[in-house]
Write a protein that holds these residues in place. Sequence first.
Motif, PDB file in Angstrom:
ATOM      1  N   THR A   1      71.166  60.806  39.394  1.00  0.00           N
ATOM      2  CA  THR A   1      70.000  61.459  39.983  1.00  0.00           C
ATOM      3  C   THR A   1      69.336  62.377  38.960  1.00  0.00           C
TER       4      THR A   1
ATOM      5  N   SER B   1      67.691  60.245  36.219  1.00  0.00           N
ATOM      6  CA  SER B   1      66.448  59.647  36.688  1.00  0.00           C
ATOM      7  C   SER B   1      65.325  60.682  36.748  1.00  0.00           C
TER       8      SER B   1
ATOM      9  N   THR C   1      61.727  60.454  34.960  1.00  0.00           N
ATOM     10  CA  THR C   1      60.542  60.198  35.787  1.00  0.00           C
ATOM     11  C   THR C   1      59.810  61.447  36.246  1.00  0.00           C
TER      12      THR C   1
ATOM     13  N   ILE D   1      62.032  59.459  43.483  1.00  0.00           N
ATOM     14  CA  ILE D   1      62.659  58.345  42.753  1.00  0.00           C
ATOM     15  C   ILE D   1      64.068  58.730  42.347  1.00  0.00           C
TER      16      ILE D   1
ATOM     17  N   ARG E   1      66.684  58.630  45.235  1.00  0.00           N
ATOM     18  CA  ARG E   1      66.889  57.251  45.673  1.00  0.00           C
ATOM     19  C   ARG E   1      67.651  56.436  44.624  1.00  0.00           C
ATOM     20  N   THR E   2      67.484  56.784  43.359  1.00  0.00           N
ATOM     21  CA  THR E   2      68.265  56.134  42.304  1.00  0.00           C
ATOM     22  C   THR E   2      69.747  56.472  42.459  1.00  0.00           C
TER      23      THR E   2
ATOM     24  N   SER F   1      71.147  54.739  45.482  1.00  0.00           N
ATOM     25  CA  SER F   1      71.315  53.300  45.253  1.00  0.00           C
ATOM     26  C   SER F   1      72.594  53.004  44.487  1.00  0.00           C
TER      27      SER F   1
ATOM     28  N   SER G   1      69.015  50.707  36.801  1.00  0.00           N
ATOM     29  CA  SER G   1      67.875  51.150  37.608  1.00  0.00           C
ATOM     30  C   SER G   1      67.200  52.387  37.018  1.00  0.00           C
ATOM     31  N   LEU G   2      67.889  53.077  36.119  1.00  0.00           N
ATOM     32  CA  LEU G   2      67.296  54.246  35.478  1.00  0.00           C
ATOM     33  C   LEU G   2      66.145  53.862  34.562  1.00  0.00           C
TER      34      LEU G   2
ATOM     35  N   PHE H   1      61.056  51.626  39.672  1.00  0.00           N
ATOM     36  CA  PHE H   1      62.067  51.616  40.729  1.00  0.00           C
ATOM     37  C   PHE H   1      61.466  51.749  42.112  1.00  0.00           C
TER      38      PHE H   1
ATOM     39  N   GLY I   1      64.684  47.656  43.284  1.00  0.00           N
ATOM     40  CA  GLY I   1      65.928  48.409  43.389  1.00  0.00           C
ATOM     41  C   GLY I   1      66.974  47.676  44.204  1.00  0.00           C
TER      42      GLY I   1
END
Length: 270
Positions: free
Chosen positions: A26, A29, A33, A38, A41-42, A45, A74-75, A79, A241
């Motif tokens: 988190t 990410s 970003t 985002i 949610r990263t 996930s 996913s990073l 996403f 994602g």
Amino acid sequence: MFTLGRKIDIHYPTNRWIIVIAILATGGSFSLTRDISIAWRTGASIFLTWALTRELDPKRKYAAFASAFFALSSLFVAFEVDLMAIFFLLLMMRFVNKITGDINTILDMAALLGLAAALSYNSETSIYLLLLLIGIFFNLRNTNDKKKNIIFLLFTAVIFTGQFLVTGGYGLSESDFSKGWIRIIYLVSVAFYLVYVLMDKEKSTLGDNGEMVEAKKILSAQLYFAIGISILMFFSKVPSGNVIVYMSSMLGYLIYGIMTSFIFPLLPNK
């Protein structure tokens, strides 16, 4: 009582590790970003990827970390993710493999039906109701509570049919992920996955209630997972994602299982 939930005991080392990994993801990410939506949610996930693999392979607890490692990709991509869809699949896995116990309550069934209906409404497709129907079929093979599940199956079928009559179709649409090289990678991956699933004999494990979960129940959930994500990948619009989560869960189980079974048999396999 809701029986499909599983407690996260922070005193258990692997549970602490995945919480730390999710928090770090988190933070990573967010640093990339600058978007807190985002970022969380990263992290969620990656945690759900780990949780899905724990249902795919409840005997080998470290396979889930292999999946979480893959999900860290996913990073570095644009996403988008539907966390509710992943959570629904997670609960369906527990519904089929019986890791939380054999008896399903009315609340369990209501929760699954409610999630499937909400996802179908939000995505304007009947796919999630279809996945629920398929899961109930798998569940009927393994449960001792067949009467209640037959009623659940019939009730869900009525709702599924009702949505067809209202919408004039099932709302299936070819996904962008069913084209080109992504399709080839997926088809090759799921083929290897299915071969290994059928070869893998290390399935039986203790469930949450302290009773042994039979290999056939774990196998049912593994097969359901392959069918479920294939339907989603080829007949719906799947966020990037979700694709990462589904593929990471499958490949983490597959690769760690092959490594512990054939390449490095001394690695932890429980």
